[in-house]
Design a protein around this motif. Sequence first.
Motif, mmCIF file in Angstrom:
data_model
loop_
_atom_site.group_PDB
_atom_site.id
_atom_site.type_symbol
_atom_site.label_atom_id
_atom_site.label_comp_id
_atom_site.label_asym_id
_atom_site.label_seq_id
_atom_site.Cartn_x
_atom_site.Cartn_y
_atom_site.Cartn_z
ATOM 1 N N LEU A 96 0.864 -1.169 0.000
ATOM 2 C CA LEU A 96 0.000 0.000 0.000
ATOM 3 C C LEU A 96 0.905 1.225 0.000
ATOM 4 C CD1 LEU A 96 -2.792 1.409 0.379
ATOM 5 C CD2 LEU A 96 -2.384 1.228 2.836
ATOM 6 N N GLU A 97 0.695 2.087 -0.959
ATOM 7 C CA GLU A 97 1.486 3.311 -1.016
ATOM 8 C C GLU A 97 0.549 4.496 -0.919
ATOM 9 O OE1 GLU A 97 4.408 3.553 -4.146
ATOM 10 O OE2 GLU A 97 4.492 1.366 -4.254
ATOM 11 N N ALA A 98 1.017 5.546 -0.267
ATOM 12 C CA ALA A 98 0.202 6.744 -0.138
ATOM 13 C C ALA A 98 1.114 7.955 -0.032
ATOM 14 C CB ALA A 98 -0.691 6.641 1.093
ATOM 15 N N ARG A 99 0.686 9.009 -0.651
ATOM 16 C CA ARG A 99 1.382 10.289 -0.489
ATOM 17 C C ARG A 99 0.658 11.041 0.616
ATOM 18 N NH1 ARG A 99 5.424 11.187 -3.577
ATOM 19 N NH2 ARG A 99 5.571 10.293 -5.639
ATOM 20 N N VAL A 100 1.411 11.477 1.597
ATOM 21 C CA VAL A 100 0.812 12.209 2.711
ATOM 22 C C VAL A 100 1.573 13.514 2.900
ATOM 23 C CG1 VAL A 100 -0.016 10.135 3.902
ATOM 24 C CG2 VAL A 100 2.250 11.022 4.417
ATOM 25 N N SER B 76 4.158 -0.708 11.147
ATOM 26 C CA SER B 76 3.263 -1.354 12.122
ATOM 27 C C SER B 76 2.205 -0.387 12.621
ATOM 28 C CB SER B 76 4.060 -1.901 13.303
ATOM 29 O OG SER B 76 4.875 -2.973 12.884
ATOM 30 N N PHE B 77 2.607 0.848 12.855
ATOM 31 C CA PHE B 77 1.655 1.843 13.335
ATOM 32 C C PHE B 77 0.564 2.098 12.309
ATOM 33 C CE2 PHE B 77 -0.001 6.106 13.857
ATOM 34 C CZ PHE B 77 -0.355 6.100 15.197
ATOM 35 N N VAL B 78 0.957 2.262 11.041
ATOM 36 C CA VAL B 78 -0.025 2.534 9.982
ATOM 37 C C VAL B 78 -0.964 1.343 9.806
ATOM 38 C CG1 VAL B 78 -0.298 2.913 7.490
ATOM 39 C CG2 VAL B 78 1.391 4.232 8.788
ATOM 40 N N ILE B 79 -0.432 0.132 9.825
ATOM 41 C CA ILE B 79 -1.277 -1.065 9.693
ATOM 42 C C ILE B 79 -2.268 -1.131 10.850
ATOM 43 C CG2 ILE B 79 -1.299 -3.596 9.829
ATOM 44 C CD1 ILE B 79 1.398 -3.499 8.286
ATOM 45 N N GLU B 80 -1.762 -0.922 12.063
ATOM 46 C CA GLU B 80 -2.614 -0.985 13.251
ATOM 47 C C GLU B 80 -3.708 0.081 13.208
ATOM 48 O OE1 GLU B 80 -1.771 0.264 17.764
ATOM 49 O OE2 GLU B 80 -0.515 -1.385 17.062
ATOM 50 N N ALA B 81 -3.318 1.311 12.924
ATOM 51 C CA ALA B 81 -4.286 2.415 12.939
ATOM 52 C C ALA B 81 -5.326 2.268 11.837
ATOM 53 C CB ALA B 81 -3.547 3.747 12.796
ATOM 54 N N THR B 82 -4.892 1.901 10.642
ATOM 55 C CA THR B 82 -5.867 1.780 9.551
ATOM 56 C C THR B 82 -6.775 0.572 9.744
ATOM 57 O OG1 THR B 82 -4.214 0.656 8.171
ATOM 58 C CG2 THR B 82 -4.503 3.014 7.830
#
Length: 106
Positions: free
Chosen positions: A22-26, A47-53
Amino acid sequence: MSRTAICRMLPGMSDTGNSSRLEARVPTRVLDMIKRAAELRGISVTSFVIEATAEKAVQVIEQMDAIRLTREEQARFAEALLNPPEPTEALRDAARRHRDLVASKS
């Protein structure tokens, strides 16, 4: 919530094995905030992005799957369960057709 706990909540998601990219521009400010939050939790940004999303996805899905009724609708629903109306002729016909169809297949 740990990735393992999220994996248990989401059928088909496992700690190992298949994964997708998964790629995203933020905005830079958002990435800095994500990095800081991950650092505070002592986990990687990934890990944080996977957990939060995953947590947010579960929350949205649960909210959308829930049936919400007003008090009046709740009362009418309960009344219909406790005192169901008599079946209509169309319902009786449908029940007969179903019974005949099921009996003919056995």
